[in-house]
Design a protein around this motif. Structure first.
Motif, mmCIF file in Angstrom:
data_model
loop_
_atom_site.group_PDB
_atom_site.id
_atom_site.type_symbol
_atom_site.label_atom_id
_atom_site.label_comp_id
_atom_site.label_asym_id
_atom_site.label_seq_id
_atom_site.Cartn_x
_atom_site.Cartn_y
_atom_site.Cartn_z
ATOM 1 N N ASN A 82 0.789 -1.204 0.048
ATOM 2 C CA ASN A 82 -0.139 -0.015 -0.126
ATOM 3 C C ASN A 82 0.894 1.327 -0.017
ATOM 4 O O ASN A 82 1.829 1.428 0.515
ATOM 5 N N VAL A 83 0.298 2.275 -0.819
ATOM 6 C CA VAL A 83 1.271 3.342 -0.738
ATOM 7 C C VAL A 83 1.632 4.258 0.488
ATOM 8 O O VAL A 83 2.533 4.925 0.658
ATOM 9 N N TYR A 84 0.576 3.977 1.256
ATOM 10 C CA TYR A 84 0.452 4.633 2.608
ATOM 11 C C TYR A 84 1.054 3.816 3.735
ATOM 12 O O TYR A 84 0.301 2.923 4.577
ATOM 13 N N SER A 85 2.514 3.562 3.537
ATOM 14 C CA SER A 85 3.169 2.650 4.477
ATOM 15 C C SER A 85 4.405 3.343 4.940
ATOM 16 O O SER A 85 5.248 2.443 5.459
ATOM 17 N N GLY A 86 4.370 4.570 5.205
ATOM 18 C CA GLY A 86 5.321 5.158 5.796
ATOM 19 C C GLY A 86 5.087 5.547 7.295
ATOM 20 O O GLY A 86 4.251 5.049 7.925
ATOM 21 N N PRO A 87 5.878 6.469 7.929
ATOM 22 C CA PRO A 87 5.566 6.621 9.429
ATOM 23 C C PRO A 87 4.451 7.335 9.729
ATOM 24 O O PRO A 87 3.893 8.155 8.873
ATOM 25 N N ALA A 88 3.682 6.913 10.928
ATOM 26 C CA ALA A 88 2.412 7.484 11.249
ATOM 27 C C ALA A 88 2.657 8.865 11.598
ATOM 28 O O ALA A 88 3.430 9.414 12.442
ATOM 29 N N ALA A 89 1.440 9.680 11.428
ATOM 30 C CA ALA A 89 1.401 11.011 11.793
ATOM 31 C C ALA A 89 1.017 11.045 13.429
ATOM 32 O O ALA A 89 0.441 10.170 13.965
ATOM 33 N N ILE A 90 1.505 12.027 14.076
ATOM 34 C CA ILE A 90 1.353 12.170 15.332
ATOM 35 C C ILE A 90 0.757 13.313 15.766
ATOM 36 O O ILE A 90 1.148 14.535 15.253
ATOM 37 N N ASN A 91 -0.276 13.132 16.636
ATOM 38 C CA ASN A 91 -0.912 14.481 17.332
ATOM 39 C C ASN A 91 -0.120 14.918 18.656
ATOM 40 O O ASN A 91 0.168 14.273 19.428
ATOM 41 N N ASN A 92 0.467 16.442 18.475
ATOM 42 C CA ASN A 92 1.153 16.624 19.669
ATOM 43 C C ASN A 92 1.204 18.230 19.461
ATOM 44 O O ASN A 92 0.802 18.698 18.531
ATOM 45 N N GLY A 93 1.697 18.927 20.619
ATOM 46 C CA GLY A 93 2.211 20.173 20.320
ATOM 47 C C GLY A 93 1.453 21.238 20.383
ATOM 48 O O GLY A 93 1.681 22.425 20.125
ATOM 49 N N ALA A 94 0.192 21.288 21.004
ATOM 50 C CA ALA A 94 -0.891 22.350 21.119
ATOM 51 C C ALA A 94 -0.296 23.193 22.187
ATOM 52 O O ALA A 94 0.273 22.692 23.255
ATOM 53 N N ASP A 95 -0.157 24.617 22.127
ATOM 54 C CA ASP A 95 -0.033 25.506 23.070
ATOM 55 C C ASP A 95 -1.110 26.726 23.157
ATOM 56 O O ASP A 95 -1.970 26.788 22.501
ATOM 57 N N GLU A 96 -0.815 27.713 23.785
ATOM 58 C CA GLU A 96 -1.504 28.889 23.938
ATOM 59 C C GLU A 96 -2.040 29.565 22.647
ATOM 60 O O GLU A 96 -3.103 30.462 22.601
ATOM 61 N N LYS A 97 -1.067 29.447 21.903
ATOM 62 C CA LYS A 97 -1.306 30.196 20.459
ATOM 63 C C LYS A 97 -1.894 29.266 19.468
ATOM 64 O O LYS A 97 -2.172 29.905 18.599
ATOM 65 N N TRP A 98 -2.396 28.145 19.952
ATOM 66 C CA TRP A 98 -3.441 27.274 19.002
ATOM 67 C C TRP A 98 -4.617 26.811 19.971
ATOM 68 O O TRP A 98 -4.111 26.296 21.001
ATOM 69 N N ILE A 99 -5.667 26.723 19.553
ATOM 70 C CA ILE A 99 -6.755 26.036 20.169
ATOM 71 C C ILE A 99 -7.321 24.746 19.399
ATOM 72 O O ILE A 99 -6.823 24.569 18.011
#
Length: 556
Positions: A346-363
């Motif tokens: 499958n062409v989508y077989s690379g590293p997985a995306a990670i949810n992280n990094g939110a701070d006061e500048k982002w909701i």
């Protein structure tokens, strides 16, 4: 059998195959915002961590395979015990009549009892192209054309029944890097005498730049006469070809754009002419073609080959350049080890995306695909879109993309500006497969963005952001099987706008691989929205993109 293939040099990567199934292919540039074309640079501890993410360990590997390379270059590997020079099979600029799939075995320096295999670099391109092709699944033979940077274009024939490769010879004596070498004398790619430009990145830029020029038919015989002139055509011929041309056109006041455009056409015509002549020498063979090597990223050449009518189908893998070499050398071992030559991948077989990094500048909040489509429709601005596993190869195919509406011509300028790209660079459309024939010519299935399509006249004013200067588009089509999440997004956006496509360009820092996580996209700080695995990150202090309000024609 578990096979681990490793590409040590530029476009370094590791690929893991378990009983003919691709588990993963990890390109070094797609880890940690690494530079493009990164060499393999991970030590044993990191390698073990990567393998454990997929339920494997280094000790579970049955066969370790290293991609071949030029013997004059000293290549080293560091698996936690220092840098050790390793022996590799050769490169394969012009292979003769030897066994192309010859397996060479070596002991790993610094590791008692650890051995590895190596195959010629050209063999990895052959095996990677064939084993991922529909012809392997159908148990059919196929011609395989390989034209890589340091190689002459070479034609092979894969015999499925025996798993053997027949060498049909060289088409013509110009290495793939001729495209970059020639360009270093013209336009924005011109460099000082004795300096070589970045051949890994410049070819794609030239392919876009030539849309600024036009064909000068009187120059085609000039190129041909230089090529046909008697004399040795060795690896240095690309340089002497370029210098001879400069001498012959000196003082004739041709625009650089026109020269590069015409040179592109000359190479395309030479490729089609020589390939046609070679194929006709082998009547009765199955009319299938695989095309790989760096030159197979040239969508116009791919389309020219397909348009010859010589082949029932032309297959170009989404990783035809060296980004597919780790996978390809692992496929060499798969061929050697067994009788099943079709890789389940499958062409989508690379590293997985990670949810992280939110701070006061982002909701941040959970956001469905339907809600994201509404945001794109209403806001008319770019969104970084990170979803699941990264795509293999150099092109963003939806999972590591910046997506945006295509209805405003200024969107291309916005995207090129935030990406720090040249103004003439195109922005690709990602489109519902069923709607593509109505919008593009030919508009047939193209899930990996590897062929040339023309935008139909009725659509040019409706989707101006994805129309290149020459009226073409580097189309990617999507159906519900290829990428269900992107398909759902496009369907939702079409219901709102009447437009079944979006702008698609890669989500990455300039000169770096794809964003590995949401934190990287937010730190880049060039867009107001980052969507990662159903979570939306919204910037509190917004950028203003000064785009026109979108206008939509909902009849389609």
């Amino acid at each position: 059998m578990i096979i681990c293939g490793i590409k040590l040099t530029h476009d370094g990567a590791l690929a893991l195959i378990d009983d003919q199934q691709l588990v993963c292919c990890i390109e070094m540039e797609k880890l940690d915002n690494a530079p493009r074309y990164m060499h393999f640079n991970i030590e044993m501890d990191r390698l073990e961590q990567l393998l454990q993410q997929y339920g494997y360990s280094f000790n579970s590997i049955d066969r370790l395979v290293l991609d071949g390379w030029a013997p004059e270059e000293q290549i080293t590997i560091n698996l936690g015990k220092g840098n050790f020079p390793v022996k590799l099979a050769g490169y394969g600029s012009m292979v003769m009549r030897e066994n192309i799939l010859e397996r060479q075995c070596f002991d790993m320096p610094g590791f008692s009892g650890l051995s590895y295999a190596s195959y010629q670099h050209v063999a990895g391109h052959i095996a990677g192209a064939y084993c991922t092709s529909p012809f392997a699944n159908q148990q059919e033979d196929a011609f395989v054309l390989i034209w890589d940077g340091g190689m002459y274009p070479q034609l092979f024939y894969f015999h499925h029944k025996t798993g053997s490769v027949e060498n049909l010879g060289v088409l013509f004596m110009l290495i793939g890097n001729i495209y970059s070498i020639f360009s270093q004398h013209f336009g924005p790619y011109k460099v000082k005498e004795g300096v070589v430009n970045d051949q890994l990145s410049v070819a794609g830029k030239v392919m876009a730049y030539i849309a600024l020029g036009e064909l000068k038919p009187e120059l085609l015989p000039v190129f041909r006469s230089i090529y046909d002139a008697p004399g040795q055509k060795n690896m240095q011929f690309a340089n002497s070809f370029s210098k001879t041309f400069l001498q012959q056109v000196q003082g004739r006041n041709y625009r650089d754009e026109d020269i590069l455009h015409t040179f592109h056409v000359f190479l395309e015509q030479l490729l089609v002419e020589k390939l046609t002549a070679k194929i006709k020498r082998y009547p009765g063979r199955q009319p299938n073609l695989c095309f790989a090597g760096g030159c197979a990223l040239n969508i116009k050449w791919n389309s020219a080959i397909r348009n010859t009518g010589l082949f029932k189908e032309v297959w170009v893998p989404p990783f035809p350049n060296d980004s597919g070499s780790a996978l390809g050398t692992a496929c060499c071992e798969m061929i050697t080890a067994g009788t099943n030559y079709a890789l389940d991948w499958n062409v989508y077989s690379g590293p997985a995306a990670i949810n992280n990094g939110a701070d006061e500048k982002w909701i941040t909040q959970e956001t469905t695909v339907q809600e994201l489509a509404q945001l794109l429709f209403e806001k008319n601005e770019p969104v970084v879109f990170l979803n699941g596993a990264a795509e293999l190869g150099p092109r963003a195919l939806g999972n590591r993309s910046i997506l945006a509406p295509a209805t405003d011509a200024a969107m291309k300028e916005v995207l090129n500006k935030i990406k720090s790209r040249e103004s003439y660079r195109p922005v690709a459309p990602i489109c519902l497969e069923e709607d593509a024939p109505d919008i593009f010519e030919p508009g047939i299935r193209d899930p990996y963005m590897l062929f040339d399509h023309k935008v139909r006249p009725a659509w040019k004013d409706r989707i101006p952001a994805v129309c290149h200067l020459d009226g073409t588009a580097r189309l990617q089509t999507v159906n519900s099987t290829d990428n269900p999440v992107i398909y759902e997004l496009l369907m939702a956006y079409k219901q709102l706008s009447g437009i079944p496509l979006l702008c698609n360009t890669s989500a990455n820092l300039n000169g770096r691989g794809f964003f590995p996580d949401a934190a990287s996209a937010m730190a880049w700080n060039e867009v107001n929205y980052v969507w990662c695995n159903n979570r939306l990150y919204e910037k509190t202090e917004k950028h203003s993109f000064q785009l026109l309000s979108p206008t939509y024609n909902t009849s389609i």
